[in-house]
Design a protein around this motif. Structure first.
Motif, PDB file in Angstrom:
ATOM      1  N   VAL A 101       0.851  -1.165  -0.140  1.00  0.00           N
ATOM      2  CA  VAL A 101      -0.052   0.227  -0.125  1.00  0.00           C
ATOM      3  C   VAL A 101       0.667   1.251  -0.063  1.00  0.00           C
ATOM      4  O   VAL A 101       0.786   2.150  -0.676  1.00  0.00           O
ATOM      5  N   PHE A 102       1.831   1.201   0.733  1.00  0.00           N
ATOM      6  CA  PHE A 102       2.774   2.467   0.965  1.00  0.00           C
ATOM      7  C   PHE A 102       3.646   2.784  -0.136  1.00  0.00           C
ATOM      8  O   PHE A 102       4.225   3.699  -0.470  1.00  0.00           O
ATOM      9  N   ASN A 103       4.285   1.629  -0.717  1.00  0.00           N
ATOM     10  CA  ASN A 103       5.162   1.529  -1.834  1.00  0.00           C
ATOM     11  C   ASN A 103       4.662   0.554  -2.878  1.00  0.00           C
ATOM     12  O   ASN A 103       5.622  -0.231  -3.009  1.00  0.00           O
ATOM     13  N   PRO A 104       3.691   0.690  -3.491  1.00  0.00           N
ATOM     14  CA  PRO A 104       3.340  -0.602  -4.569  1.00  0.00           C
ATOM     15  C   PRO A 104       4.283  -0.753  -5.718  1.00  0.00           C
ATOM     16  O   PRO A 104       4.449  -1.867  -6.225  1.00  0.00           O
ATOM     17  N   GLU A 105       5.033   0.350  -6.089  1.00  0.00           N
ATOM     18  CA  GLU A 105       6.066   0.186  -7.195  1.00  0.00           C
ATOM     19  C   GLU A 105       7.184  -0.678  -6.942  1.00  0.00           C
ATOM     20  O   GLU A 105       7.863  -1.212  -7.747  1.00  0.00           O
ATOM     21  N   THR A 106       7.564  -0.695  -5.738  1.00  0.00           N
ATOM     22  CA  THR A 106       8.653  -1.304  -5.353  1.00  0.00           C
ATOM     23  C   THR A 106       8.538  -2.411  -4.250  1.00  0.00           C
ATOM     24  O   THR A 106       9.547  -3.025  -3.402  1.00  0.00           O
ATOM     25  N   ALA A 107       7.375  -3.060  -4.118  1.00  0.00           N
ATOM     26  CA  ALA A 107       6.910  -3.704  -2.970  1.00  0.00           C
ATOM     27  C   ALA A 107       7.724  -5.199  -3.116  1.00  0.00           C
ATOM     28  O   ALA A 107       8.186  -5.656  -1.841  1.00  0.00           O
ATOM     29  N   PHE A 108       7.696  -5.590  -4.499  1.00  0.00           N
ATOM     30  CA  PHE A 108       8.371  -6.902  -4.416  1.00  0.00           C
ATOM     31  C   PHE A 108       9.785  -6.996  -4.330  1.00  0.00           C
ATOM     32  O   PHE A 108      10.233  -7.736  -3.284  1.00  0.00           O
ATOM     33  N   PRO A 109      10.616  -6.061  -4.792  1.00  0.00           N
ATOM     34  CA  PRO A 109      12.116  -6.112  -4.284  1.00  0.00           C
ATOM     35  C   PRO A 109      12.424  -5.776  -2.810  1.00  0.00           C
ATOM     36  O   PRO A 109      13.145  -6.451  -2.322  1.00  0.00           O
ATOM     37  N   ILE A 110      11.529  -4.876  -2.292  1.00  0.00           N
ATOM     38  CA  ILE A 110      11.706  -4.615  -0.798  1.00  0.00           C
ATOM     39  C   ILE A 110      11.397  -5.900   0.046  1.00  0.00           C
ATOM     40  O   ILE A 110      12.096  -6.319   0.931  1.00  0.00           O
ATOM     41  N   MET A 111      10.299  -6.538  -0.372  1.00  0.00           N
ATOM     42  CA  MET A 111       9.927  -7.843   0.405  1.00  0.00           C
ATOM     43  C   MET A 111      11.145  -8.896   0.156  1.00  0.00           C
ATOM     44  O   MET A 111      11.445  -9.840   1.063  1.00  0.00           O
ATOM     45  N   ILE A 112      11.766  -9.050  -1.096  1.00  0.00           N
ATOM     46  CA  ILE A 112      12.901  -9.843  -1.435  1.00  0.00           C
ATOM     47  C   ILE A 112      13.935  -9.833  -0.434  1.00  0.00           C
ATOM     48  O   ILE A 112      14.610 -10.333   0.134  1.00  0.00           O
ATOM     49  N   ALA A 113      14.459  -8.225  -0.350  1.00  0.00           N
ATOM     50  CA  ALA A 113      15.460  -7.799   0.543  1.00  0.00           C
ATOM     51  C   ALA A 113      15.457  -8.194   1.999  1.00  0.00           C
ATOM     52  O   ALA A 113      16.165  -8.687   2.790  1.00  0.00           O
ATOM     53  N   LEU A 114      13.998  -8.028   2.468  1.00  0.00           N
ATOM     54  CA  LEU A 114      13.723  -8.294   3.876  1.00  0.00           C
ATOM     55  C   LEU A 114      13.858  -9.721   4.257  1.00  0.00           C
ATOM     56  O   LEU A 114      14.228 -10.110   5.239  1.00  0.00           O
ATOM     57  N   SER A 115      13.392 -10.573   3.298  1.00  0.00           N
ATOM     58  CA  SER A 115      13.303 -11.928   3.693  1.00  0.00           C
ATOM     59  C   SER A 115      14.711 -12.814   3.262  1.00  0.00           C
ATOM     60  O   SER A 115      14.792 -13.902   3.709  1.00  0.00           O
ATOM     61  N   MET A 116      15.573 -11.960   2.588  1.00  0.00           N
ATOM     62  CA  MET A 116      16.941 -12.572   2.220  1.00  0.00           C
ATOM     63  C   MET A 116      17.845 -13.060   3.192  1.00  0.00           C
ATOM     64  O   MET A 116      18.457 -14.065   3.195  1.00  0.00           O
ATOM     65  N   PHE A 117      17.753 -12.004   4.285  1.00  0.00           N
ATOM     66  CA  PHE A 117      18.621 -12.256   5.390  1.00  0.00           C
ATOM     67  C   PHE A 117      18.264 -13.461   6.103  1.00  0.00           C
ATOM     68  O   PHE A 117      19.195 -14.343   6.184  1.00  0.00           O
ATOM     69  N   GLY A 118      17.139 -13.900   6.411  1.00  0.00           N
ATOM     70  CA  GLY A 118      16.799 -15.032   7.070  1.00  0.00           C
ATOM     71  C   GLY A 118      17.175 -16.418   6.198  1.00  0.00           C
ATOM     72  O   GLY A 118      17.811 -17.359   6.718  1.00  0.00           O
ATOM     73  N   ALA A 119      16.959 -16.116   4.861  1.00  0.00           N
ATOM     74  CA  ALA A 119      17.405 -17.330   4.247  1.00  0.00           C
ATOM     75  C   ALA A 119      18.805 -17.479   4.064  1.00  0.00           C
ATOM     76  O   ALA A 119      19.347 -18.792   4.208  1.00  0.00           O
ATOM     77  N   LEU A 120      19.745 -16.536   3.900  1.00  0.00           N
ATOM     78  CA  LEU A 120      21.028 -16.538   3.701  1.00  0.00           C
ATOM     79  C   LEU A 120      21.526 -16.977   4.920  1.00  0.00           C
ATOM     80  O   LEU A 120      22.266 -17.887   5.012  1.00  0.00           O
ATOM     81  N   PHE A 121      21.141 -16.449   6.130  1.00  0.00           N
ATOM     82  CA  PHE A 121      21.560 -16.922   7.386  1.00  0.00           C
ATOM     83  C   PHE A 121      21.357 -18.333   7.668  1.00  0.00           C
ATOM     84  O   PHE A 121      22.190 -19.155   8.309  1.00  0.00           O
ATOM     85  N   SER A 122      20.398 -18.940   7.147  1.00  0.00           N
ATOM     86  CA  SER A 122      19.820 -20.189   7.399  1.00  0.00           C
ATOM     87  C   SER A 122      20.619 -21.119   6.630  1.00  0.00           C
ATOM     88  O   SER A 122      21.104 -22.117   7.054  1.00  0.00           O
ATOM     89  N   TRP A 123      20.766 -20.836   5.329  1.00  0.00           N
ATOM     90  CA  TRP A 123      21.572 -21.869   4.384  1.00  0.00           C
ATOM     91  C   TRP A 123      22.965 -21.770   4.826  1.00  0.00           C
ATOM     92  O   TRP A 123      23.791 -23.010   5.102  1.00  0.00           O
ATOM     93  N   GLY A 124      23.598 -20.648   5.398  1.00  0.00           N
ATOM     94  CA  GLY A 124      25.064 -20.660   5.856  1.00  0.00           C
ATOM     95  C   GLY A 124      25.130 -21.364   7.208  1.00  0.00           C
ATOM     96  O   GLY A 124      26.107 -22.382   7.424  1.00  0.00           O
ATOM     97  N   THR A 125      24.195 -21.501   8.022  1.00  0.00           N
ATOM     98  CA  THR A 125      24.197 -22.197   9.100  1.00  0.00           C
ATOM     99  C   THR A 125      23.952 -23.759   8.896  1.00  0.00           C
ATOM    100  O   THR A 125      24.555 -24.521   9.471  1.00  0.00           O
ATOM    101  N   VAL A 126      23.389 -24.019   7.908  1.00  0.00           N
ATOM    102  CA  VAL A 126      23.041 -25.494   7.352  1.00  0.00           C
ATOM    103  C   VAL A 126      24.551 -25.986   6.981  1.00  0.00           C
ATOM    104  O   VAL A 126      25.119 -27.181   7.357  1.00  0.00           O
ATOM    105  N   PHE A 127      25.188 -25.242   6.083  1.00  0.00           N
ATOM    106  CA  PHE A 127      26.479 -25.618   5.856  1.00  0.00           C
ATOM    107  C   PHE A 127      27.705 -25.629   6.993  1.00  0.00           C
ATOM    108  O   PHE A 127      28.408 -26.848   7.179  1.00  0.00           O
ATOM    109  N   LEU A 128      27.494 -24.948   7.715  1.00  0.00           N
ATOM    110  CA  LEU A 128      28.334 -24.968   8.998  1.00  0.00           C
ATOM    111  C   LEU A 128      28.020 -26.313  10.011  1.00  0.00           C
ATOM    112  O   LEU A 128      28.720 -26.772  10.498  1.00  0.00           O
TER     113      LEU A 128
END
Length: 460
Positions: free
Chosen positions: A355-382
């Motif tokens: 609602v607040f930023n419809p033009e860039t909503a998708f890339p913003i959501m990607i950026a916010l969710s990426m950290f948890g995914a990368l941290f989890s994948w890195g932890t799996v390897f470790l």
């Protein structure tokens, strides 16, 4: 291994209703979604035709991750999955951090998928408010997840079947178009006229980051193993079949797309998905509408899977006494309904961002969710490194072994760390660390306070 059996025993109550066939489709369902159909547009924008290389590199990282997870999951099938493995093989705080990080990642990914669905529906109904689609589809999938795990498995199986069939049809049509044109110069023009790597290696590497987001979801078979009728067989079958299919679908489909059209035309503002754009350009009657329907099914499928995974991760946190006990309660149908309700929060977050930023909503959501995914994948390897060391020390026989240790595991860990660092220097992903590091620090603080409280209670 008695200590790990204790971890497994605390996560009882879930119904073991998922078949090996459904497990394979669940893995495909999570990984073939918005990342491929919509995310590939952003990847093409950065990498150009070299997006093929980006997704190939991302696929290799995903392959390494799947191998590490498959080994640990066959040895210890549990819904806590890599959160439970990190707790046991690294440290309890590692299990706490990876569970909450992955839960946040999947909750936000649910929001990403529903945001994408709202975008797709504009293709047919540009005048209708996106809130309507977000509410309609969200309520439907929450209902499916609330009914039973068997219902979830059945719905996900058919969603994934439709997606796979659609991609196969797309590939066949694209090949037929290329063969009918018999024009090698046109293919060369589309691939090389503006440069095969227009933004150099940095563009390719940024494309890898988006590809990792596309592949997020393949790890969910490790979590679903806790509700499989025969976990060992299901995980082995899913591992052997899933990645081969994914790499074929991703790499072949994307290769055909950049052969059929100049990459700059694929990323125009008025285009939704490169797949739809190609079908419009080819001129097949109603092909764009049909494919738009498929893209919506793909997003619904990924959203359905992510909602399931987020729910099970919160359930695991509750059973580990790291979240309120009410979230670990299981209804008679085998569904942790309270955990599902909380995990649906990503939908509300997505709606607000949209609602607040419809033009860039998708890339913003990607950026916010990426950290948890990368941290989890890195932890799996470790975790896998420590898992193998412990197995060797205790002379345990692996039920399933993937070749290449420790090189594959170390390469995967280095790749994830490199991608994590790169996000800081990439504008579209700058919010990844900006959001992730304070969130991780907050989780560490919560864990310390919680551990202190437990110690005080134990000494009373």
């Amino acid at each position: 291994m008695g200590n790990f059996e204790r971890i497994q025993s605390r996560e009882t109550g879930l119904h073991k209703k998922l078949s090996a066939r459904q497990m394979s489709m669940i893995a495909i369902g999570g990984a073939i979604g918005t990342g491929l159909f919509l995310g590939s547009k952003f990847a093409i924008g950065f990498a150009g035709p070299a997006v093929i290389i980006s997704y190939a590199l991302g696929g290799l990282i995903a392959l390494a991750l799947m191998g590490c997870l498959a080994e640990m999951t066959v040895q210890h099938p549990t819904s806590g999955s890599f959160g439970a493995y990190a707790e046991f093989y690294l440290h309890p705080i590692a299990g706490f951090l990876v569970r909450y990080s992955y839960w946040a990642c999947t909750v936000l990914a649910v929001g990403t998928e529903v945001t994408a669905i709202a975008e797709y529906m504009k293709f047919w109904f540009p005048q209708i408010n996106s809130w309507i689609w977000i509410a309609l589809f969200s309520c439907s999938l929450i209902g499916v997840n609330a009914y039973s795990v068997k219902a979830f498995g059945s719905v996900e199986y058919w969603f994934s079947t439709i997606k796979i069939f659609a991609i196969i049809v797309f590939i066949v049509l694209a090949v037929c178009v290329l063969l009918s044109q018999s024009n090698i110069s046109r293919i060369e023009h589309n691939l090389f006229s503006s440069g095969f790597t227009p933004h150099g290696f940095s563009g390719i590497w940024t494309g890898v980051i988006i590809s990792i987001f596309s592949y997020i979801g393949i790890e969910m078979i490790a979590i679903a193993a806790g509700e499989a009728t025969n976990p060992e067989h299901a995980v082995k079958t899913a591992f052997k079949g899933t990645l081969a299919r994914l790499l074929i679908f991703y790499l072949l489909a994307l290769s055909l797309i950049v052969m059929l059209m100049p990459w700059k035309e694929l990323i125009q503002e008025n285009s939704t998905s490169p797949f739809v754009t190609v079908m419009q350009n080819v001129g097949i009657p109603f092909a764009d509408s049909i494919l738009n329907f498929i893209v919506i099914v793909a997003a619904l499928s990924a959203m359905n899977s992510m909602l399931y995974i987020a729910t099970r991760m919160m359930f695991s946190l509750s059973r580990a006494n790291e979240a309120p006990q009410i979230l670990g309660k299981v209804k008679n149908n085998g569904v942790p309904l309270n955990a599902l309700a909380l995990s649906s929060a990503g939908i509300a977050v997505a709606a607000l961002v949209y609602v607040f930023n419809p033009e860039t909503a998708f890339p913003i959501m990607i950026a916010l969710s990426m950290f948890g995914a990368l941290f989890s994948w890195g932890t799996v390897f470790l975790t896998h490194l420590c898992f193998r060391i412990r197995m060797r020390q205790q002379q345990q026989i692996l039920k399933f072994r993937v070749p290449g240790f420790p090189f594959i595991t170390l390469a995967g860990l280095v790749a994830i760390i490199s991608i994590m660092i790169t996000t800081w220097f990439t504008p579209i992903f700058h919010a990844t660390l900006l959001f992730g590091i304070p969130f991780l620090a907050f989780l560490v603080l919560v864990y310390i306070i919680q551990a202190y409280h437990k110690k005080v209670q134990a000494n009373k």
